[in-house]
Write an enzyme that holds these catalytic residues in place. Structure first.
Site, PDB file in Angstrom:
ATOM      1  N   ASP A 125     -44.295 -18.570  24.229  1.00 36.33           N
ATOM      2  CA  ASP A 125     -42.900 -18.386  24.626  1.00 36.33           C
ATOM      3  C   ASP A 125     -42.621 -20.268  25.646  1.00 36.33           C
ATOM      4  O   ASP A 125     -42.495 -20.286  26.523  1.00 36.33           O
ATOM      5  CB  ASP A 125     -42.426 -17.415  26.106  1.00 36.33           C
ATOM      6  CG  ASP A 125     -40.958 -17.656  25.997  1.00 36.33           C
ATOM      7  OD1 ASP A 125     -40.206 -17.505  25.306  1.00 36.33           O
ATOM      8  OD2 ASP A 125     -40.766 -17.429  27.917  1.00 36.33           O
ATOM      9  N   CYS A 133     -35.345 -20.096  24.217  1.00 35.33           N
ATOM     10  CA  CYS A 133     -33.882 -20.079  24.686  1.00 35.33           C
ATOM     11  C   CYS A 133     -33.010 -20.929  24.448  1.00 35.33           C
ATOM     12  O   CYS A 133     -32.039 -21.533  25.216  1.00 35.33           O
ATOM     13  CB  CYS A 133     -33.968 -19.436  26.419  1.00 35.33           C
ATOM     14  SG  CYS A 133     -34.934 -20.540  27.294  1.00 35.33           S
TER      15      CYS A 133
END
Ligand SMILES: C[S@@+](CC[C@H](N)C(=O)[O-])C[C@H]1O[C@@H](n2cnc3c(N)ncnc32)[C@H](O)[C@@H]1O
Length: 303
Positions: free
Chosen positions: A177, A230
């Site tokens: 991530d 993101c």
């Protein structure tokens, strides 16, 4: 917001996309099943007259239309954790099992580390790595509040992650991530795009490629690696996964997702990507009233 205009050709209903990006993001919490059950947490919130809406794709993920998640006693007791709805997707896609060895390569402040631990019933081990010591302190304090005991923390550059302290044993699964240009967080941080620069996008993609490659190397054959950001930038998403496909032994695989999403791109700005990249998910803010995310699932193959 003009930064996002570069995505007009790839986003269905671009007007709805930009309108959603201008709206504030609803708060959400994840019930911490290491300390309580979804039913008990909901009863505690009901007792405090706190309004919430359960999402249908993830048990124990609750949207908070009115309240701030961190101002009630279930939060102080570690029964709930403030986590944006779409941020719960990567760990769900990784789908770790109790007893496994899992690497969380860019882990701080620990939203997904603690979610992974909960999905594993706090059994097995999650190695949580981050290069930022201050953010690792936040991870430690979150893990403590949530009662997580199966996490080992390492402070290092994930690109050079060493398996030595862990008996050189490869991981069953890894979550990658990565740090990114954060375009998908615009609803939470209205100034997220103020300092956007194409050079930063290109620069950070080098770090992303390095971390993803190390995760594939450190995961056993047949194991799973999930790559997430993101941001919307294809240079940080499909192009990074494409680089892993070209340099490491892995393939992109399909996965089920209970949220509306668009397929990963197979072309951007004259560059073609492997057709399997269509198995990745691009989650846009207007599709589920969330932030934006990119998620790809890889299987490690024989060399
Ligand atoms: C998107 S955030 C991770 C969020 C975290 N997964 C969570 O759910 O709470 C990216 C993290 O990567 C860390 N980072 C940046 N470069 C790194 C590197 N080379 N190796 C390891 N961590 C890195 C940053 O400090 C930051 O905490």
């Amino acid at each position: 917001m003009e930064v996002l205009d570069r995505y007009e050709s790839i986003v269905d209903d671009f007007a709805a996309f930009t309108a959603a990006c201008e709206r504030p993001l609803p708060s959400a919490v994840r019930v911490n099943t290491i300390k309580t059950t979804v039913e008990r947490a909901r009863a505690a919130l009901d007792a405090e007259d706190i309004t919430y809406d359960p999402v249908d794709w993830y048990p124990g993920l609750l949207k908070f239309p009115d309240d701030q998640p961190g101002t009630n006693w279930p939060y102080f007791h570690g029964w709930i954790y403030g986590q944006e709805e779409v941020s719960a997707v990567p760990a769900e896609v990784l789908d770790p099992e109790p007893g496994e060895r899992v690497w969380d390569a860019c882990a701080a402040p620990g939203s997904k580390t603690s979610q992974l631990a909960a999905l594993m019933d706090d059994d097995g081990v999650v190695v949580a790595t981050d290069s930022n010591l201050g953010r690792l302190s936040a991870l430690r304090s979150n893990a403590e509040r949530l009662g997580v005991t199966n996490v080992a923390v390492t402070h290092e550059d994930a690109r050079n992650h060493s398996l030595k302290p862990f008996d050189n044993a490869e991981y069953d699964r890894a979550l990658v991530d990565v740090p990114c240009s954060c375009e998908g967080t615009i609803r939470k941080n209205p100034d997220a795009l103020d300092d956007w620069e194409y050079d930063h996008v290109k620069g950070i993609s080098g770090v992303q490629k390095g971390v993803l490659r190390r995760a594939v190397q450190a995961t056993k054959e047949g194991g799973t690696v999930v790559y997430s950001t993101c941001t919307f930038a294809p240079e940080e998403n499909e192009a990074v996964v494409q680089h892993a496909l070209e340099t490491e032994s892995c393939r992109v695989v399909d996965f089920d997702l209970g949220l509306e999403h668009s397929p990963g791109l197979t072309e951007w700005d004259g560059e073609a990507f492997d057709s399997s990249l269509a198995n990745a998910a691009r989650i846009y803010p207007h599709q589920n009233d969330t932030g934006g995310f990119f998620v790809a699932k890889l299987e490690v193959t024989a060399e």
